[in-house]
Design an enzyme around this catalytic site. Structure first.
Site, PDB file in Angstrom:
ATOM      1  N   THR A 166      45.460  55.993  -3.024  1.00  0.00           N
ATOM      2  CA  THR A 166      44.139  55.947  -2.392  1.00  0.00           C
ATOM      3  C   THR A 166      44.021  56.991  -1.277  1.00  0.00           C
ATOM      4  OG1 THR A 166      45.081  54.172  -1.088  1.00  0.00           O
ATOM      5  CG2 THR A 166      43.590  53.525  -2.851  1.00  0.00           C
ATOM      6  N   ASP A 167      45.165  57.519  -0.807  1.00  0.00           N
ATOM      7  CA  ASP A 167      45.097  58.341   0.416  1.00  0.00           C
ATOM      8  C   ASP A 167      44.456  59.710   0.200  1.00  0.00           C
ATOM      9  OD1 ASP A 167      47.349  59.427  -0.868  1.00  0.00           O
ATOM     10  OD2 ASP A 167      48.562  59.533   0.959  1.00  0.00           O
TER      11      ASP A 167
ATOM     12  N   SER B 144      72.118  70.411   7.301  1.00  0.00           N
ATOM     13  CA  SER B 144      71.998  69.005   6.912  1.00  0.00           C
ATOM     14  C   SER B 144      73.367  68.472   6.541  1.00  0.00           C
ATOM     15  CB  SER B 144      71.072  68.888   5.702  1.00  0.00           C
ATOM     16  OG  SER B 144      71.333  67.676   5.022  1.00  0.00           O
TER      17      SER B 144
ATOM     18  N   GLY C 115      64.371  60.791  -3.396  1.00  0.00           N
ATOM     19  CA  GLY C 115      63.844  60.600  -4.749  1.00  0.00           C
ATOM     20  C   GLY C 115      63.578  59.150  -5.092  1.00  0.00           C
ATOM     21  N   ALA C 116      63.566  58.275  -4.072  1.00  0.00           N
ATOM     22  CA  ALA C 116      63.400  56.841  -4.326  1.00  0.00           C
ATOM     23  C   ALA C 116      61.991  56.371  -4.004  1.00  0.00           C
ATOM     24  CB  ALA C 116      64.422  56.051  -3.517  1.00  0.00           C
TER      25      ALA C 116
ATOM     26  N   SER D 208      61.161  62.887   2.409  1.00  0.00           N
ATOM     27  CA  SER D 208      60.623  64.197   2.823  1.00  0.00           C
ATOM     28  C   SER D 208      59.781  64.067   4.078  1.00  0.00           C
ATOM     29  CB  SER D 208      59.747  64.827   1.740  1.00  0.00           C
ATOM     30  OG  SER D 208      60.138  64.470   0.476  1.00  0.00           O
TER      31      SER D 208
ATOM     32  N   GLU E 117      53.789  70.184   3.820  1.00  0.00           N
ATOM     33  CA  GLU E 117      54.134  69.724   2.467  1.00  0.00           C
ATOM     34  C   GLU E 117      53.176  70.303   1.421  1.00  0.00           C
ATOM     35  OE1 GLU E 117      55.976  66.136   2.153  1.00  0.00           O
ATOM     36  OE2 GLU E 117      55.842  66.048  -0.019  1.00  0.00           O
TER      37      GLU E 117
ATOM     38  N   ASP F  45      52.311  59.176   3.979  1.00  0.00           N
ATOM     39  CA  ASP F  45      53.739  59.093   4.307  1.00  0.00           C
ATOM     40  C   ASP F  45      54.034  59.640   5.697  1.00  0.00           C
ATOM     41  OD1 ASP F  45      53.725  58.265   1.723  1.00  0.00           O
ATOM     42  OD2 ASP F  45      54.637  60.087   0.912  1.00  0.00           O
TER      43      ASP F  45
HETATM   44  C1  GLA Z   1      53.253  59.858  -2.439  1.00  0.00           C
HETATM   45  C2  GLA Z   1      52.383  60.757  -1.573  1.00  0.00           C
HETATM   46  C3  GLA Z   1      51.392  59.946  -0.755  1.00  0.00           C
HETATM   47  C4  GLA Z   1      50.625  58.955  -1.625  1.00  0.00           C
HETATM   48  C5  GLA Z   1      51.586  58.163  -2.509  1.00  0.00           C
HETATM   49  C6  GLA Z   1      50.863  57.275  -3.477  1.00  0.00           C
HETATM   50  O1  GLA Z   1      54.083  59.079  -1.623  1.00  0.00           O
HETATM   51  O2  GLA Z   1      53.175  61.527  -0.697  1.00  0.00           O
HETATM   52  O3  GLA Z   1      50.500  60.815  -0.090  1.00  0.00           O
HETATM   53  O4  GLA Z   1      49.649  59.599  -2.388  1.00  0.00           O
HETATM   54  O5  GLA Z   1      52.451  59.015  -3.242  1.00  0.00           O
HETATM   55  O6  GLA Z   1      50.171  56.281  -2.822  1.00  0.00           O
END
Ligand code: GLA
Length: 378
Positions: free
Chosen positions: A32-33, A64, A117-118, A123, A155, A167
């Site tokens: 939805t974002d 790292s 990757g989970a 990131s 990003e 995120d």
């Molecule tokens: C990833 C993206 C977010 C969002 C989700 C799905 O995590 O980085 O911006 O779109 O997928 O809700």
């Protein structure tokens, strides 16, 4: 060795400070974002921790703990993407400078406990920890939401992944004990108390160990499909279609795929609002079915689930969970499961057994409680 000790042995001097930024799970509000809609993530206790020292000679040295070898050395005025992990850090320095802020260089050492990757935003944790450290060291005076925006730009433009704002905002703005209700249109935020233990409940995260990748193009295709839907319906974003008008909107669309995407976004925004209302009313168990409905919508309408995620959800529900859904971008990654605290162990065992029977890799199952957002540690 501590993060500080490792920094000192790499660079031969002490860091100016140590910062931490968390990964996240999203309780409800998926994809939805980038449709100006609602999301409700909370921060995990897993963090990216960065020891950083300011330097003013234009040199950026990045290291790292997860990568063998000496620090990577870059120049802040010549930053270009390399395709590797350093892009998430260098991209933030690039985005800050591109927005006109003075960032003259830094020595950086990062150690992260956020699984990669989970679907748990490893990131975003890297980006936000970098942004917060540089913001403080260069006294940029930026607010958390502004840091999140700049990290998203890093990003989108530098790394090249067309993700939304959830995120980075979660990592930058979440607070201990709360889920973050975020309106991604105007970035209005509300901290929603989310204390499952007080209700005898717990939330399991099931990392299916199936690696997801946004860059494979599926994420971008969903985003483009949503934009097509908004365009055909004559609205700025799908957020503008009220739930009550959904059927009428669907009748106006002839493309079956676009119809499915629109239905997911409109119903998902509605689910976020219902979860907010239920939590406000203290009716926490009642959010379970909404999580499960959300999964069905992501699986059948948005089509971003996978056999491992579906198995996790179905198994958890059969073993007595109150609700379950995939979380994050999809195509692998993690599921979340709402359970009575007393049956968490039974459900975890059922999950491990089902994955073994199906011949899938053993899932990583852990309990998640809302942790603090990005902060200076020392
Ligand atoms: C990833 C993206 C977010 C969002 C989700 C799905 O995590 O980085 O911006 O779109 O997928 O809700």
């Amino acid at each position: 060795m501590t993060v500080t000790e490792t920094f000192e042995s790499l660079y031969g001097h002490a860091p100016d400070g140590v910062w931490a930024a968390p990964g996240r799970v999203n309780l409800i509000g998926e994809h939805t974002d980038y449709n100006d809609g609602f999301v409700m993530p909370f921060a995990l206790p897993h963090t990216a921790v960065a020891a950083v020292r300011r330097r003013d000679d234009g040199v950026l040295r990045l290291h790292s703990a997860d990568v063998e070898g000496a620090p990577v050395e870059l120049r802040v005025d010549e930053l270009t993407p390399s395709g590797g992990w350093t892009d998430y850090v260098a991209g933030v320095a690039w985005a800050l400078r591109d927005a006109g802020h003075t960032v003259g260089g830094a020595d950086v050492h990062i150690e992260s406990t956020v699984p990669t990757g989970a679907g748990l935003s490893s990131s975003a944790a890297l980006e936000v920890v970098t942004a917060l450290a540089l913001c403080e060291l260069y006294e940029l005076g930026l607010q958390r939401w502004q840091l999140a925006r700049l990290c998203q730009r890093a990003e989108n433009v530098f790394v090249g992944a067309p993700t939304g704002i959830m995120d980075q905002t979660a990592s930058a703005c979440c607070t201990d004990g709360h889920a973050l209700f975020l309106d991604t249109r105007d970035l209005a935020q509300r901290q929603v108390p989310f204390d499952l233990a007080a209700h005898g409940l717990c939330l399991l995260v099931v990392d299916t160990q199936v690696k997801h990748a946004h860059s494979d193009g599926e994420y971008g295709k969903r985003r483009a499909g949503c934009e097509t839907g908004a365009d055909r319906l004559g609205v700025t974003a799908l957020r503008d279609i009220p739930y009550e008008d959904l059927d009428a909107a669907l009748d106006r669309l002839d493309d079956a795929e676009v119809r499915r995407l629109v239905r997911h976004i409109v119903t998902e925004n509605r689910r976020v609002e219902r979860v907010i209302d239920l939590l406000a009313a203290g009716d926490v168990r009642a959010i379970g079915p909404l999580l499960t409905e959300g999964h069905a919508s992501l699986r059948d309408d948005f089509r971003i689930s996978c056999p491992e995620l579906d198995l996790a959800v179905d198994t958890a529900l059969s073993a007595g969970a109150l609700g379950a859904r995939m979380t994050g971008g999809g195509f692998g990654g993690s599921a979340i499961v709402l359970v009575e605290a007393a049956s968490a162990e039974t459900v975890s065992k059922a999950l491990r057994a089902a994955f073994e029977t199906a011949g899938f890799r053993a899932p990583r199952v852990f309990t998640a409680t809302p942790a603090p957002g990005a902060r200076r540690v020392s």
